[in-house]
Design a protein around this motif. Structure first.
Motif, PDB file in Angstrom:
ATOM      1  N   UNK A 516       0.815  -1.113  -0.150  1.00  0.00           N
ATOM      2  CA  UNK A 516      -0.195   0.108  -0.098  1.00  0.00           C
ATOM      3  C   UNK A 516       0.723   1.118   0.021  1.00  0.00           C
ATOM      4  N   UNK A 517       2.053   1.248   0.390  1.00  0.00           N
ATOM      5  CA  UNK A 517       2.995   2.234   0.583  1.00  0.00           C
ATOM      6  C   UNK A 517       4.022   2.350  -0.328  1.00  0.00           C
ATOM      7  N   UNK A 518       4.073   1.205  -1.078  1.00  0.00           N
ATOM      8  CA  UNK A 518       5.114   1.042  -2.119  1.00  0.00           C
ATOM      9  C   UNK A 518       5.538   2.172  -3.229  1.00  0.00           C
ATOM     10  N   UNK A 519       6.735   2.810  -3.321  1.00  0.00           N
ATOM     11  CA  UNK A 519       6.817   3.424  -4.390  1.00  0.00           C
ATOM     12  C   UNK A 519       7.377   2.813  -5.445  1.00  0.00           C
ATOM     13  N   UNK A 520       6.747   2.846  -6.762  1.00  0.00           N
ATOM     14  CA  UNK A 520       7.295   2.057  -8.037  1.00  0.00           C
ATOM     15  C   UNK A 520       8.588   2.553  -8.321  1.00  0.00           C
ATOM     16  N   UNK A 521       8.926   3.797  -8.301  1.00  0.00           N
ATOM     17  CA  UNK A 521      10.213   4.313  -8.814  1.00  0.00           C
ATOM     18  C   UNK A 521      11.264   3.832  -7.913  1.00  0.00           C
ATOM     19  N   UNK A 522      11.184   3.980  -6.289  1.00  0.00           N
ATOM     20  CA  UNK A 522      11.999   3.488  -5.459  1.00  0.00           C
ATOM     21  C   UNK A 522      12.348   2.044  -5.397  1.00  0.00           C
ATOM     22  N   UNK A 523      11.306   1.309  -5.718  1.00  0.00           N
ATOM     23  CA  UNK A 523      11.562  -0.014  -6.194  1.00  0.00           C
ATOM     24  C   UNK A 523      12.346  -0.518  -7.411  1.00  0.00           C
ATOM     25  N   UNK A 524      11.970   0.216  -8.384  1.00  0.00           N
ATOM     26  CA  UNK A 524      12.821   0.168  -9.384  1.00  0.00           C
ATOM     27  C   UNK A 524      14.160   0.495  -9.408  1.00  0.00           C
ATOM     28  N   UNK A 525      14.627   1.401  -8.389  1.00  0.00           N
ATOM     29  CA  UNK A 525      15.978   1.845  -7.940  1.00  0.00           C
ATOM     30  C   UNK A 525      16.722   0.751  -7.348  1.00  0.00           C
ATOM     31  N   UNK A 526      16.093   0.117  -6.353  1.00  0.00           N
ATOM     32  CA  UNK A 526      16.691  -1.003  -5.761  1.00  0.00           C
ATOM     33  C   UNK A 526      17.005  -2.289  -6.491  1.00  0.00           C
ATOM     34  N   UNK A 527      15.756  -2.380  -7.516  1.00  0.00           N
ATOM     35  CA  UNK A 527      15.972  -3.643  -8.367  1.00  0.00           C
ATOM     36  C   UNK A 527      17.211  -3.530  -9.199  1.00  0.00           C
ATOM     37  N   UNK A 528      17.507  -2.422  -9.574  1.00  0.00           N
ATOM     38  CA  UNK A 528      18.600  -2.157 -10.590  1.00  0.00           C
ATOM     39  C   UNK A 528      19.932  -1.721  -9.814  1.00  0.00           C
TER      40      UNK A 528
END
Length: 545
Positions: A516-528
């Motif tokens: 619910x509080x996830x930020x897609x851009x932040x997650x994308x940064x962690x993924x890469x």
């Protein structure tokens, strides 16, 4: 393509289809799984011979009876299901079958350089009737590898030419298929679901490559189920439904909702409605998990996680960072190098795959053709592939026989319940479209009422209707109390489907958050592996959380 008609036993795959592609365009081909898209393109590439119809290429009739004929005419195809030889290297797969040992689909300076290399290598045999024999015996892997590397670098395809294909992740194997096509001198390139196994940044790079190729004069047909990609990359799009062409439209003139309606004949729900479910006790608890990949390199490095009854834990990450190995450890098909796994309070760390199955673990693997099914067996046998030794399906005094009647009833129940569109349960798994085979595998795993469902890329390569169905079934399983590990390279799917999200990078969980509080851009940064994603303090906090 004019009035193309192609049938298989019990199925009309292409029903008198007219299909026209303009020179220099990127043309999308849409339709549900089983709508006839791949069949139509396999007719164009010479893999199938149409029952009726004609093909005109550059204004002239073209008789295509084999892929050799298509390639000679300038037509290339990247297939949805890989046509690679696992024991050969990337380079060997790319150059296999080429009449020339250098690519001509390059800038003029590179072409001249490559031709010079080839002439030096094959000497007097580079011309004349003995040229093919000469090239066979003068093959130099280092030289060919360097050529393949140059092509890969030119088109931003990240792949090591010297690795054997069996060592590659699925996404990397897809890149090899694309590289094979780019290596050949084609004017029309057919891409069958090319982005199905690529991450968002690699899809963006692929699209940049396609635009570059079109600028050089190439024409592209791209089969995809992803409507946003159609809107992003294509000039026109043709839609097939149940073997017939619905229409061809200018992409700019239609919305994603319009295309979805054309595909399935009804409005499609894009927003996921996820009911609130009370989470129960932990179904599985993993502590300090360590494992090696197929190359013998540690790919899971001290992973801690738990999944509770009635919740979905989404695992996000780029292919090759350990998600596959984590999933395989949790279902008992990969040896564990360290750590512990508890299933419903019972230590199963060293248990066999059979024990995991008997303890209520179901698995939807990322490769439905080679891991999720036995392609050469019919649906009856595929439906009981995990339970054929169980008392429900054995017969005879020594309990060595198979009660085929009961097995058939079981297969028919899966087909009916999970909307698998197939002429008969006697059909082989390899004869099903990708979407229908995926629904068959999902049905086989869910009908067992599992405690834990591990779903790795469950909607990969599916059309919007099938995606909607698969997601609904997984959410229904969550409502019934199953704990679900969902692995997907579609970030939107992870966030929309999950209750919690964990990001894996280089074999470690480096970030956790509620969906619910996830930020897609932040997650994308962690993924890469962005700066925040490799911060040691935050990795330790993720472990504590």
């Amino acid at each position: 393509m004019e009035n193309i008609h192609k049938t298989f036993p019990g199925v009309v795959a292409n029903d008198h289809i007219d299909f026209t592609v303009r020179e220099g365009e990127i043309h999308g081909l849409l339709g549900e799984n089983g709508a006839g898209k791949s069949t139509l393109m396999k007719v164009l590439f010479g893999l199938y011979t149409p029952d009726k119809g004609t093909i005109r290429y550059k204004g002239k009739p073209l008789d295509i009876r084999s892929p050799d004929d298509a390639i000679d005419a300038g037509i290339g195809m990247v297939h949805q299901h890989f046509k690679l030889i696992p024991k050969l290297s990337v380079t060997e797969n790319v150059v296999l079958g080429l009449r020339e040992t250098y690519p001509s689909f390059h800038a003029d300076s590179d072409r001249v350089a490559f031709q010079g290399d080839a002439e030096k290598e094959s000497g007097l045999l580079s011309k004349g009737p003995l040229s093919r024999l000469g090239r066979l015996f003068s093959y130099n892997h280092d030289l060919e590898s360097e050529r393949v590397r140059r092509v890969a670098e030119e088109y931003d395809i990240d792949i090591d030419p010297d690795l054997d294909v069996w060592q590659l992740e699925i996404g990397e194997q897809q890149r090899v298929e694309i590289l094979k096509a780019l290596y050949r001198d084609v004017d029309l390139l057919i891409l069958d679901e090319p982005t199905a196994v690529l991450t968002p940044n690699l899809i963006e790079r692929l699209f940049n490559t396609l635009e570059k190729l079109v600028e050089k004069g190439l024409t592209v047909v791209i089969i995809t189920h992803k409507l946003d990609e159609v809107k992003q990359i294509t000039d026109r799009v043709s839609v097939l439904r149940e073997g017939k062409k619905v229409d061809t439209v200018e992409t700019a003139d239609v919305t994603e909702a319009d295309l979805a309606r054309m595909m399935v004949g009804r409005d499609v729900v894009f927003d996921i409605e996820k009911d609130t479910v009370e989470r129960g006790e932990p179904v599985i608890t993993v502590s300090d998990l360590r494992a090696y990949n197929d190359r013998g390199v540690e790919s899971v490095s001290g992973v801690d996680l738990d999944i509770r009854e009635g919740e979905i834990l989404g695992l996000a990450g780029v292919a090759g960072n350990g998600m596959r190995e984590i999933a395989e450890c949790l279902v008992g098909v990969r040896d564990i190098a360290g750590g512990t796994i508890e299933l419903d309070g019972t230590d199963v760390t060293d248990a066999s795959t059979k024990e995991y199955i008997e303890n209520g673990v179901s698995y939807v693997p990322p490769d439905r053709n080679h891991e999720g099914s036995a392609p050469g067996l019919n649906l009856v046998r595929n439906s009981i592939i995990k339970d054929y030794r169980g008392e429900e399906y054995v017969t005879g005094p020594a309990e060595l026989g198979l009660d085929y009647g009961r097995a058939r009833e079981h297969a028919e129940e899966i087909v009916d319940t999970y909307d698998v569109r197939v002429p008969s349960v006697d059909s082989d798994a390899e004869d099903l479209s990708g979407g229908n085979l995926q629904k068959m595998i999902l049905g086989r795993e869910l009908i067992r009422d599992p405690k834990l469902l591990v779903a790795n890329q469950p909607t990969r390569g599916l059309d919007v209707g099938a995606i909607e169905f698969v997601r609904e079934q997984i959410l229904e399983q969550r409502k019934d109390g199953t704990g679900v590990l969902l692995i997907s390279e579609e970030l939107s799917e992870i966030i929309e489907m999950s209750d919690r999200v964990a990001v894996v990078y280089e074999g470690e969980i480096i970030h956790r958050t509620d969906a619910d509080s996830a930020d897609i851009e932040e997650i994308g940064l962690y993924m890469t592996g962005g700066a925040a994603g490799v911060d040691e303090e935050q990795k330790e906090q993720a472990r504590v959380d």
